[in-house]
Write an enzyme that holds these catalytic residues in place. Structure first.
Site, PDB file in Angstrom:
ATOM      1  N   LYS A  87      45.042  32.424  41.502  1.00  0.00           N
ATOM      2  CA  LYS A  87      44.849  33.588  42.379  1.00  0.00           C
ATOM      3  C   LYS A  87      44.069  33.148  43.606  1.00  0.00           C
ATOM      4  O   LYS A  87      42.924  32.677  43.504  1.00  0.00           O
ATOM      5  CB  LYS A  87      44.078  34.680  41.645  1.00  0.00           C
ATOM      6  CG  LYS A  87      44.953  35.491  40.711  1.00  0.00           C
ATOM      7  CD  LYS A  87      44.154  36.554  40.011  1.00  0.00           C
ATOM      8  CE  LYS A  87      43.844  37.727  40.894  1.00  0.00           C
ATOM      9  NZ  LYS A  87      42.914  38.664  40.214  1.00  0.00           N
TER      10      LYS A  87
HETATM   11  C1  E4P Z   1      43.190  41.952  40.104  1.00  0.00           C
HETATM   12  O1  E4P Z   1      43.960  41.064  40.304  1.00  0.00           O
HETATM   13  C2  E4P Z   1      42.211  42.395  41.112  1.00  0.00           C
HETATM   14  O2  E4P Z   1      41.355  41.356  41.414  1.00  0.00           O
HETATM   15  C3  E4P Z   1      41.476  43.580  40.581  1.00  0.00           C
HETATM   16  O3  E4P Z   1      42.396  44.536  40.105  1.00  0.00           O
HETATM   17  C4  E4P Z   1      40.522  44.223  41.582  1.00  0.00           C
HETATM   18  O4  E4P Z   1      40.004  45.372  40.999  1.00  0.00           O
HETATM   19  P1  E4P Z   1      38.761  46.173  41.578  1.00  0.00           P
HETATM   20  O5  E4P Z   1      39.174  46.783  42.869  1.00  0.00           O
HETATM   21  O6  E4P Z   1      38.451  47.180  40.527  1.00  0.00           O
HETATM   22  O7  E4P Z   1      37.639  45.184  41.755  1.00  0.00           O
END
Ligand code: E4P
Length: 228
Positions: A87
Site C-alpha cells: 500500500k
Molecule cells: C484502508 O485501506 C484505509 O487505510 C483505511 O480504510 C482508512 O480508514 P480511516 O479513514 O478510518 O482511517
C-alpha cells in the site's frame, strides 16, 4: 464484489474469516497502532497464516519519500512474502514508488486517495487497486459517491485492470453506496460489519422460524433431527 477486512486485530480476523467470503485484509500504520507495540512482522505473518496465501494481505509503507518507500516495500516482501499488496499513498513520492514497484512486477495498492485526479494518476501508473477514502472525503465535503463512480468509469474507459478497493467507511450505507457506484472491492472495519448484521429484525425472524417449526415438530427439533 470482494470484501476485505480493514483491521490488524487477530481475534476479529479469525471471527470474520469464518463468517465472510473474505478476499483479504488491509492494514495501515494507524490500524497497526490500535494493536499496541506488536512484533510487526510476526503479527503480519500470523494474519497471513489465518487468511492463507490465496487471500490478499495489503500492508502499507511508512516512509514518505520514494527511496524510503521502496526500502519499506522490500522489507515487507522479505519478512512476509512476495504476494503482499504494497500500500503506497498516492502522493508525488508515492506515485514515483508505484511506477517502480509495478515495473518490478509487484502487487500495489494506491492508498490515501481523496480526489479523482489522484485516482486517475494511480490507474495510469498501473496500480492493481486504488483505495478512495470514502468517509474522509465526505468529511471534507467531497462527493465520495460521485468520485467513486467517476473512478469506476475511468477504469472502464481506459480498459484498465485496476480495481477500486473503497476504504475508510464509518457506516454501512457508505459501503453499499461505494459498491453501487462500481467499486469492485471494499475494505471494511469489523465494527461496521457488525453494524450490518446487528439488526434485531434479523434475529427476530430467525427466532420466529424456529418457534413455528418447533410448535409443529417438537422443541429442539430441526430438519436433520427428523431423520432420527
Ligand atoms: C484502508 O485501506 C484505509 O487505510 C483505511 O480504510 C482508512 O480508514 P480511516 O479513514 O478510518 O482511517
Amino acid at each position: 464484489m470482494e470484501i476485505l477486512l480493514d483491521t490488524a486485530n487477530i481475534e476479529a480476523i479469525r471471527k470474520y474469516e469464518a463468517i465472510l467470503p473474505l478476499a483479504g485484509v488491509t492494514t495501515n500504520p494507524s490500524i497497526v497502532k490500535k494493536e499496541g507495540k506488536v512484533d510487526f512482522f510476526s503479527h503480519m505473518n500470523t494474519i497471513r497464516e489465518i487468511i492463507g496465501q490465496e487471500r490478499m494481505l495489503h500492508v502499507q509503507v511508512v516512509a514518505e519519500d520514494k527511496a524510503g518507500m521502496l526500502k519499506d516495500a522490500e522489507t515487507i516482501l522479505d519478512q512476509i512474502d512476495r504476494e503482499v499488496y504494497l500500500k503506497i499513498p498516492a502522493s508525488e513520492e508515492g506515485l514515483k514508488a508505484i511506477k517502480a514497484l509495478k515495473k518490478a512486477g509487484l502487487n500495489v495498492t494506491a492508498t490515501a486517495i481523496y480526489t479523482k485526479m489522484q485516482a486517475y494518476l494511480a490507474i495510469a501508473a498501473g496500480a492493481d487497486y486504488i483505495a478512495p477514502y470514502f468517509n474522509r472525503m465526505e468529511n471534507l465535503n467531497i462527493d465520495a459517491t460521485k468520485a467513486v463512480a467517476a473512478m469506476a468509469n475511468e477504469i472502464e474507459y481506459s480498459n484498465s485492470k485496476t480495481k477500486i478497493v473503497a476504504a475508510s467507511f464509518k457506516n454501512v450505507g457508505q459501503v453499499t453506496t461505494a459498491l453501487e457506484q462500481g467499486a469492485q472491492a471494499v475494505t471494511v472495519a469489523p465494527d461496521v460489519i457488525a453494524q450490518a448484521l446487528a439488526m434485531p429484525s434479523i434475529d427476530q425472524a430467525v427466532d420466529d422460524f424456529t418457534k413455528d417449526w418447533e410448535s409443529v415438530f417438537g422443541e429442539g427439533s430441526t430438519i436433520a433431527s427428523l431423520q432420527g
